[in-house]
Design a protein around this motif. Structure first.
Motif, PDB file in Angstrom:
ATOM      1  N   ALA A 179      52.718  34.676  34.224  1.00  0.00           N
ATOM      2  CA  ALA A 179      51.685  35.734  34.167  1.00  0.00           C
ATOM      3  C   ALA A 179      51.273  36.280  35.394  1.00  0.00           C
ATOM      4  O   ALA A 179      50.938  37.281  35.490  1.00  0.00           O
ATOM      5  N   TYR A 180      50.973  35.495  36.393  1.00  0.00           N
ATOM      6  CA  TYR A 180      50.581  35.723  37.704  1.00  0.00           C
ATOM      7  C   TYR A 180      51.833  36.786  38.269  1.00  0.00           C
ATOM      8  O   TYR A 180      51.475  37.689  39.054  1.00  0.00           O
ATOM      9  N   ASN A 240      51.498  40.172  36.889  1.00  0.00           N
ATOM     10  CA  ASN A 240      50.207  40.738  37.285  1.00  0.00           C
ATOM     11  C   ASN A 240      50.723  41.228  38.784  1.00  0.00           C
ATOM     12  O   ASN A 240      50.201  42.548  38.779  1.00  0.00           O
TER      13      ASN A 240
END
Length: 63
Positions: A35-36, A39
């Motif tokens: 997810a990082y 992003n």
């Protein structure tokens, strides 16, 4: 020195929740990392973007 009598099957049964917890923690950490990265990719800038007020960095030379 080892224990005189060990029941491997009993130990497997007792350690199962801890092992599942470690597996779940690893999957959770991997999901957070992905997810990082997603992003970071979503917030990336296009070439030429940026503020025009900041001068370009000068290349360092040895004299």
């Amino acid at each position: 020195m080892s224990a005189p009598s060990t029941n491997v099957e009993k130990q497997k049964k007792r350690h199962r929740p801890a092992i599942w917890g470690m597996i779940a923690g690893g999957i959770f950490a991997a999901a957070l990392f992905l997810a990082y990265l997603a992003n970071l990719a979503a917030q990336g800038n296009e070439p030429g973007e940026g503020t025009a007020d900041e001068p370009a960095a000068e290349a360092a030379t040895d004299g």
